[in-house]
Scaffold this motif. Sequence first.
Motif, mmCIF file in Angstrom:
data_model
loop_
_atom_site.group_PDB
_atom_site.id
_atom_site.type_symbol
_atom_site.label_atom_id
_atom_site.label_comp_id
_atom_site.label_asym_id
_atom_site.label_seq_id
_atom_site.Cartn_x
_atom_site.Cartn_y
_atom_site.Cartn_z
ATOM 1 N N SER A 107 0.828 -1.211 0.000
ATOM 2 C CA SER A 107 0.000 0.000 0.000
ATOM 3 C C SER A 107 0.863 1.262 0.000
ATOM 4 N N MET A 110 1.956 1.664 -3.629
ATOM 5 C CA MET A 110 0.862 2.171 -4.458
ATOM 6 C C MET A 110 0.519 3.625 -4.115
ATOM 7 N N THR A 111 0.621 3.964 -2.831
ATOM 8 C CA THR A 111 0.375 5.352 -2.438
ATOM 9 C C THR A 111 1.425 6.282 -3.037
ATOM 10 N N ALA A 136 -7.645 6.531 -6.849
ATOM 11 C CA ALA A 136 -7.615 5.120 -6.464
ATOM 12 C C ALA A 136 -8.375 4.263 -7.470
ATOM 13 N N PHE A 140 -6.611 1.295 -9.611
ATOM 14 C CA PHE A 140 -7.027 -0.096 -9.464
ATOM 15 C C PHE A 140 -7.652 -0.629 -10.749
ATOM 16 N N ILE A 224 -4.558 -8.448 -0.848
ATOM 17 C CA ILE A 224 -4.968 -7.417 -1.812
ATOM 18 C C ILE A 224 -6.002 -6.488 -1.185
ATOM 19 N N LEU A 225 -6.972 -7.062 -0.478
ATOM 20 C CA LEU A 225 -7.983 -6.225 0.180
ATOM 21 C C LEU A 225 -7.347 -5.311 1.236
ATOM 22 N N VAL A 228 -5.517 -2.510 -0.593
ATOM 23 C CA VAL A 228 -6.442 -1.508 -1.143
ATOM 24 C C VAL A 228 -6.985 -0.616 -0.031
ATOM 25 N N THR A 231 -4.272 1.690 1.204
ATOM 26 C CA THR A 231 -3.946 2.715 0.211
ATOM 27 C C THR A 231 -4.955 3.851 0.236
ATOM 28 N N LEU A 232 -6.218 3.525 0.348
ATOM 29 C CA LEU A 232 -7.252 4.564 0.397
ATOM 30 C C LEU A 232 -7.031 5.499 1.586
#
Length: 428
Positions: A107, A110-111, A136, A140, A224-225, A228, A231-232
Amino acid sequence: MSRVPGWLGRLGAGLTAMSKRWSERRAEAEREHAKERSEPSTASQVPPPPDHPPLVQARPDPAQAVPWGVRVAAEAGWRLLVLAGTVWVLMRVISAVQLVVLAFVASLLMTALLQPTVARLRRLGLPRGAATALAAVLGFVVMGLIGWFVTWQVMENIDDLSDQVQDGIEELRRWLLDSPFHVTDKQINEIAKNLREAVGANTDQITSAGLEGVTVVVETLTGILLAVFSTLFLLYDGRRIWEWCLKLVPAAARPGVAGAGPRAWRTLTAYVRGTVVVALIDAIFIGLGIYFLDVPMAVPLAVFIFLFAFIPLVGAVVSGALAVVVALVTQGVFTAVMTLAVVLAVQQIEGHILQPFILGRAVRVHPLAVVLSVTAGGMIAGIGGAVVAVPLVAVTNTVVGYLRSYAEETARARATPSEPAPPVERGS
């Protein structure tokens, strides 16, 4: 006769006087002795020094008897043991929650990739929530489309690839028979028979590996969850999370950590964006090369090259070897050699031109550190550990360098006396 009595008289008088003097001296000595016994002086309390030195001498301090080098080594040794024990406990904790750690690190990556997009959307006037959601969703969706495209291409070409692989194996068999290695048909049949027997003997292990694969799929989906979700929140509230983390740092070290954090984040952002650009260039040029060489599934292979580029050094070797193997079993030796030449040429351009130019000096890590960190990360956490090893080393290098310079500047400022303030002029 008259001289004898006179001589005897003088002798008697001398003896009498001598006896009197001895009696007076004895009496005087007895008086002094009695006086000393009745009134002892301070000097009489000190025992007289012995005539001979003592037989047992005083022993030195054990710490002083140990050589200086041994003492320094012992002091450093037990501190190293404490540090090693701390690192061991930390590794045990990380291994126990490996899924959570890898998901959070993913995360962060990705951030770092999506945060510039959020900042650009904020400058365009979008609220923070809307900018975060839009960035996001776009990120994704793009990742999901890439995964779907690779799966679709593999499923569409799997039958043709199987036929080409069988033809390639037959061609490789003929080439081995005609090669100068003196390989006979019997030897090739023996190798094929051993392979079939090995597969048959390990059927149970293959089945158990398939069952374990289900568990791996479930853990992957969970990771993965988590990635995600993290990251949010990092995109939306990353600054407040960082300020809260600073409150956990001791007050004396807080200014240095507060200055090292933004620099570490800039290093991580530069690494992720630079790696994405380099991986995209590698995938495009190698994909075009194997496409013009009529290697099947050129587009999925290019996507694999893009994904494996996030594993420094090792990923490039694995993805390039995969492309060469596919070219060998489908198109023959000449195409495989040409594919190898294309892969090596692009990787040389990447290593000597693209990475120094795109990544720059901010994330420059020595090749030995890259190899060791990737190996250690792969041994600890598999592919995920190999992916996050190099950015972790780059960020650590940045933080340590900044903290060292900060400590030196602080010590220099404390050593330099401050100039007195100028007097304040008061008005009349």
